[in-house]
Design a protein around this motif. Structure first.
Motif, short mmCIF file in Angstrom:
data_model
loop_
_atom_site.label_atom_id
_atom_site.label_comp_id
_atom_site.label_asym_id
_atom_site.label_seq_id
_atom_site.Cartn_x
_atom_site.Cartn_y
_atom_site.Cartn_z
N ARG A 186 0.84 -1.21 0.00
CA ARG A 186 0.00 0.00 0.00
C ARG A 186 0.87 1.26 0.00
NH1 ARG A 186 -2.93 -1.98 5.07
NH2 ARG A 186 -1.01 -3.14 5.04
N TYR A 187 1.98 1.20 0.69
CA TYR A 187 2.91 2.33 0.70
C TYR A 187 3.36 2.66 -0.73
CZ TYR A 187 7.37 4.77 1.47
OH TYR A 187 8.42 5.67 1.44
N TRP A 188 3.74 1.61 -1.48
CA TRP A 188 4.24 1.85 -2.84
C TRP A 188 3.11 2.25 -3.79
CZ3 TRP A 188 8.88 3.28 -3.12
CH2 TRP A 188 9.82 2.79 -2.20
N ALA A 189 1.91 1.72 -3.52
CA ALA A 189 0.78 2.12 -4.36
C ALA A 189 0.46 3.60 -4.12
CB ALA A 189 -0.44 1.26 -4.04
N GLN A 190 0.62 4.05 -2.89
CA GLN A 190 0.39 5.48 -2.59
C GLN A 190 1.50 6.32 -3.24
OE1 GLN A 190 2.31 7.55 -0.25
NE2 GLN A 190 0.94 9.28 -0.65
N LYS A 191 2.73 5.88 -3.10
CA LYS A 191 3.87 6.61 -3.69
C LYS A 191 3.73 6.74 -5.20
CE LYS A 191 7.14 7.52 -0.62
NZ LYS A 191 7.65 8.83 -0.40
N SER A 192 3.14 5.72 -5.81
CA SER A 192 3.05 5.73 -7.27
C SER A 192 1.72 6.30 -7.76
CB SER A 192 3.26 4.32 -7.82
OG SER A 192 2.26 3.47 -7.34
N GLY A 193 0.98 6.93 -6.84
CA GLY A 193 -0.20 7.69 -7.26
C GLY A 193 -1.45 6.86 -7.48
N GLY A 244 -3.39 5.43 -5.21
CA GLY A 244 -4.43 5.80 -4.25
C GLY A 244 -3.80 6.22 -2.94
N PHE A 245 -4.64 6.34 -1.91
CA PHE A 245 -4.10 6.69 -0.59
C PHE A 245 -4.52 5.63 0.44
CE2 PHE A 245 -7.93 8.30 1.60
CZ PHE A 245 -8.79 8.50 0.53
N ILE A 246 -3.78 5.60 1.54
CA ILE A 246 -4.06 4.59 2.56
C ILE A 246 -5.08 5.15 3.54
CG2 ILE A 246 -3.08 3.09 4.34
CD1 ILE A 246 -0.36 3.38 2.85
N GLY A 247 -6.22 4.49 3.64
CA GLY A 247 -7.29 4.97 4.51
C GLY A 247 -7.03 4.63 5.96
N ILE A 248 -7.82 5.25 6.83
CA ILE A 248 -7.74 4.94 8.26
C ILE A 248 -8.03 3.45 8.49
CG2 ILE A 248 -8.91 5.38 10.50
CD1 ILE A 248 -7.18 7.71 9.70
N ASN A 249 -8.82 2.85 7.60
CA ASN A 249 -9.12 1.41 7.73
C ASN A 249 -8.00 0.52 7.18
OD1 ASN A 249 -9.41 1.67 4.99
ND2 ASN A 249 -11.57 1.12 4.91
N ASN A 250 -6.89 1.15 6.82
CA ASN A 250 -5.70 0.43 6.34
C ASN A 250 -5.84 -0.17 4.95
OD1 ASN A 250 -3.52 0.18 8.70
ND2 ASN A 250 -5.55 0.16 9.59
N HIS A 251 -6.92 0.14 4.26
CA HIS A 251 -7.05 -0.30 2.87
C HIS A 251 -6.53 0.81 1.95
CE1 HIS A 251 -9.40 -3.97 3.48
NE2 HIS A 251 -9.95 -3.33 4.48
N LEU A 252 -6.07 0.41 0.78
CA LEU A 252 -5.73 1.42 -0.23
C LEU A 252 -7.03 1.89 -0.87
CD1 LEU A 252 -3.07 2.59 -1.73
CD2 LEU A 252 -4.19 1.48 -3.66
N ILE A 253 -7.21 3.19 -0.95
CA ILE A 253 -8.42 3.76 -1.54
C ILE A 253 -8.05 4.45 -2.85
CG2 ILE A 253 -10.28 5.45 -1.22
CD1 ILE A 253 -9.97 5.00 1.82
N ILE A 254 -8.67 4.00 -3.92
CA ILE A 254 -8.44 4.64 -5.22
C ILE A 254 -9.51 5.72 -5.37
CG2 ILE A 254 -8.40 4.31 -7.72
CD1 ILE A 254 -7.45 1.48 -7.28
N PRO A 255 -9.10 6.98 -5.52
CA PRO A 255 -10.10 8.06 -5.62
C PRO A 255 -11.12 7.75 -6.71
CG PRO A 255 -7.88 8.96 -5.47
CD PRO A 255 -7.72 7.48 -5.62
N GLY A 256 -12.40 7.83 -6.34
CA GLY A 256 -13.47 7.60 -7.30
C GLY A 256 -13.80 6.13 -7.53
N ALA A 257 -13.03 5.24 -6.96
CA ALA A 257 -13.27 3.81 -7.21
C ALA A 257 -13.29 2.96 -5.94
CB ALA A 257 -12.22 3.26 -8.18
N GLY A 258 -12.78 3.51 -4.85
CA GLY A 258 -12.84 2.79 -3.58
C GLY A 258 -11.70 1.81 -3.37
#
Ligand code: SF4
Ligand code: SF4
Length: 286
Positions: free
Chosen positions: A119-126, A128-142
């Motif tokens: 998730r860290y690398w997915a956030q770094k590479s744009g 999505g972002f890491i939610g408080i629930n610890n899942h990666l969240i893709i803007p507009g797609a969840g």
């Protein structure tokens, strides 16, 4: 997107930043990882993915949508079809071979198979972002996505990191039935129903209960407003297995299943669970 990925992003392979390292170290020091001793191992690799592939310069993060409409029979949605490790290894393996053929260099595919902070690398590479629930969240797609990575020795221009955040929402914190999630995004994994149903061996703690969960937990994911209009997956392998659903239904109702445990769970993530733990999760005395 290549090989059916919903989103792909690129990041420079480099050491993980100090804040992310200290969050993980604190989680371990506070013993919030339950009995998942593997989380303590390979700290050096987890903190620098270049140790996974000699000469790695680029990390490709790819998110694959698993969202198919189905009944919730206590199994986390990501686990209702073919095991994502199988699906992503195939798809990312082909993508990695295509990269090598077209651009040269060497690659290594990681699908939860190496200590890499996905998730860290997915956030770094744009992606999505890491939610408080610890899942990666893709803007507009969840966040109904599973992640995989390709390490590559070639150089490519990195994407901008995703800098969005949850803001003040906290719906997932409110809805977690065992108070495992905290507003700062830390998680007491030793209480989390996902951990308890999948990883925990032995008796279950008295104070949590399983809240109907049999394998994994989607409660904080379902609570997230970003998932309200999650797109459907076109990946057929992730479609729920009717054999698994009817097997669990039979067990729940005290009926004899028409297939064996082995046949019911074949190629799904539930092969990770021995039958006695599945029965434990269903509240059936073995
Ligand atoms: S997966 Fe379930 S138990 Fe774990 S933090 Fe989320 S809601 Fe709580
Ligand atoms: S429910 Fe709210 S706080 Fe939790 S992950 Fe989703 S947006 Fe973030």
């Amino acid at each position: 997107m290549a090989e059916g990925a919903y989103a792909v992003g690129l990041a420079h392979a480099e050491a993980v930043d100090a804040e992310a390292i200290s969050i993980h170290d604190r989680w371990i020091a506070d013993r919030r990882h339950g009995s998942m001793e593997f989380a303590e191992r390979y700290r050096d690799i987890r903190n620098d993915p270049r140790l996974l592939l000699d000469g790695a310069r680029t990390i490709v993060s790819a998110a694959f949508n698993y969202h198919h409409v189905s009944a919730d029979y206590g199994v986390a949605e990501y686990a209702r079809g073919t095991d994502y490790h199988i699906v992503l290894r195939d798809r990312l393996g082909r993508a990695a071979a295509a990269i090598e053929a077209a651009l040269g260099g060497t690659t290594r595919v990681c699908v939860d198979s190496a200590p890499i902070r996905e998730r860290y690398w997915a956030q770094k590479s744009g992606v999505g972002f890491i939610g408080i629930n610890n899942h990666l969240i893709i803007p507009g797609a969840g966040s109904r996505f599973v992640l995989g990575e390709i390490l590559w020795t070639g150089e490519a221009r990195p994407d901008e990191p995703c800098l969005l955040s949850c803001g003040k929402c906290m719906e997932c914190v409110k809805r977690c039935p065992v108070a495992a999630l905290r507003p700062d995004g830390s998680c007491d994994t030793s209480r989390c129903l996902s951990y308890l149903t999948i990883e925990h061996r032995g008796d279950l703690p008295d104070d949590t209960g399983l809240h109907g969960r049999v394998f994994g937990c989607d409660i904080c994911l379902n609570a997230c407003p970003h998932n309200a209009a999650a797109p459907l997956s076109g990946i057929e392998e992730f479609a729920p297995s009717p054999t698994l659903a009817s097997y669990l239904d039979a067990l729940r109702h005290g009926a004899a299943p028409s297939v064996s445990f082995r046949a019911a769970t074949r190629s799904t993530a539930l092969t990770r669970l021995p039958l006695h733990r599945l029965l434990r999760n269903l509240g059936i005395k073995g």
